[in-house]
Structure formats: C-alpha cells, structure tokens
Design a protein around this motif. Structure first.
Motif, PDB file in Angstrom:
ATOM      1  N   UNK A   1       0.856  -1.183   0.000  1.00  0.00           N
ATOM      2  CA  UNK A   1       0.000   0.000   0.000  1.00  0.00           C
ATOM      3  C   UNK A   1       0.891   1.232   0.000  1.00  0.00           C
ATOM      4  N   UNK A   2       0.312   2.376  -0.333  1.00  0.00           N
ATOM      5  CA  UNK A   2       1.033   3.625  -0.226  1.00  0.00           C
ATOM      6  C   UNK A   2       1.514   4.229  -1.527  1.00  0.00           C
ATOM      7  N   UNK A   3       1.283   3.558  -2.642  1.00  0.00           N
ATOM      8  CA  UNK A   3       1.677   4.146  -3.913  1.00  0.00           C
ATOM      9  C   UNK A   3       0.815   5.340  -4.270  1.00  0.00           C
ATOM     10  N   UNK A   4       1.188   6.022  -5.341  1.00  0.00           N
ATOM     11  CA  UNK A   4       0.417   7.169  -5.771  1.00  0.00           C
ATOM     12  C   UNK A   4       1.192   8.030  -6.729  1.00  0.00           C
ATOM     13  N   UNK A   5       0.705   9.240  -6.925  1.00  0.00           N
ATOM     14  CA  UNK A   5       1.337  10.194  -7.826  1.00  0.00           C
ATOM     15  C   UNK A   5       1.927  11.337  -7.032  1.00  0.00           C
ATOM     16  N   UNK A   6       3.105  11.766  -7.431  1.00  0.00           N
ATOM     17  CA  UNK A   6       3.798  12.835  -6.729  1.00  0.00           C
ATOM     18  C   UNK A   6       4.649  13.600  -7.730  1.00  0.00           C
ATOM     19  N   UNK A   7       4.932  14.841  -7.431  1.00  0.00           N
ATOM     20  CA  UNK A   7       5.817  15.624  -8.284  1.00  0.00           C
ATOM     21  C   UNK A   7       7.268  15.318  -7.941  1.00  0.00           C
ATOM     22  N   UNK A   8       8.122  15.565  -8.903  1.00  0.00           N
ATOM     23  CA  UNK A   8       9.552  15.358  -8.696  1.00  0.00           C
ATOM     24  C   UNK A   8      10.015  16.140  -7.469  1.00  0.00           C
ATOM     25  N   UNK A   9      10.861  15.477  -6.667  1.00  0.00           N
ATOM     26  CA  UNK A   9      11.325  16.081  -5.433  1.00  0.00           C
ATOM     27  C   UNK A   9      10.492  15.712  -4.218  1.00  0.00           C
TER      28      UNK A   9
END
Length: 124
Positions: free
Chosen positions: A7-15
């Motif tokens: 669990x815990x995946x997702x979308x994030x911006x670089x950095x």
C-alpha cells in the motif's frame, strides 16, 4: 506460503516523497529477508532495496541516499521511504520476501514471494 500486500503508492511531483508499506501474513516473517523491487513498462525487474536477516541492507545505486528500507517485526510490516523522487522512479513497486538471501539487491527479483504491486508515478 507468505502473502504480501503493498500500500502507499500514488502520484507525486519530482522532489516529493512517498512511503510504501507492505504487510506479511506469515508468522515466521521475522526471520525472513525482505525487499522491494520495481518494474517499468518494457524494462526488466530491478531490485531496489533489501533488508537481510541480521540487519544488513543494500540499495540500487540509483536510489542510494534517497530510499530507505525498514521493517517492524512486531507488526510483520516492511516499508520503503522514498525521498527526492525523480521521474525515472516511476514504476510498479513490489515488496518481496525470501527465507534466505544475501544482502545484495541484485538477487531481489528472484525472491520467492512477492506482492501484487503498487503504482508509483513521479511527474516532472
């Protein structure tokens, strides 16, 4: 047989940062090696981090200094803290376990048990 659930995946911006979690089903998990690997479309599985029984760890060169593997044996959990994420970290991430292993991340893709995977997407 060991069942692993990420669990815990997702979308994030670089950095940015993400923390992946993985729950194991087997009581003997505490004596097992645990690890994470990832796979991107068209690429082979890549070992990311391993936590061998006894506490030795190893990381892929591409994530050293940014990712940290840890485990909580009281909860049969393992974690992957991912900081300073880059677009090239985009992949499906899998947790894995084995009864025996060397503290060498190159062996992780061959681990006997793995979860269903969780998507991590890093945008630039």
């Amino acid at each position: 047989q060991v069942q692993l659930v990420e669990s815990g995946g997702g979308s994030v911006q670089a950095g940015g940062s993400l923390r992946l979690s993985c729950k194991a089903s087997l009581i003997t998990y505490t004596s097992m090696c645990v690890a994470w690997f990832r796979q991107s479309p068209g690429k082979e599985r890549e070992g990311v981090a391993v936590y061998a029984f006894g506490g030795s760890t190893d990381y892929a060169d591409s994530v050293k200094g940014r990712f940290t593997i840890s485990r909580d044996n009281t909860k049969a959990m393992m974690y992957l803290q991912m900081n300073s994420l880059k677009p090239e970290d985009t992949a499906i991430y899998y947790c894995a376990a084995a009864h025996y292993c060397a503290a060498d991340v190159r062996g992780v893709p061959q681990f006997r048990y793995s979860g269903q995977g969780t998507q991590v997407t890093v945008s630039s």
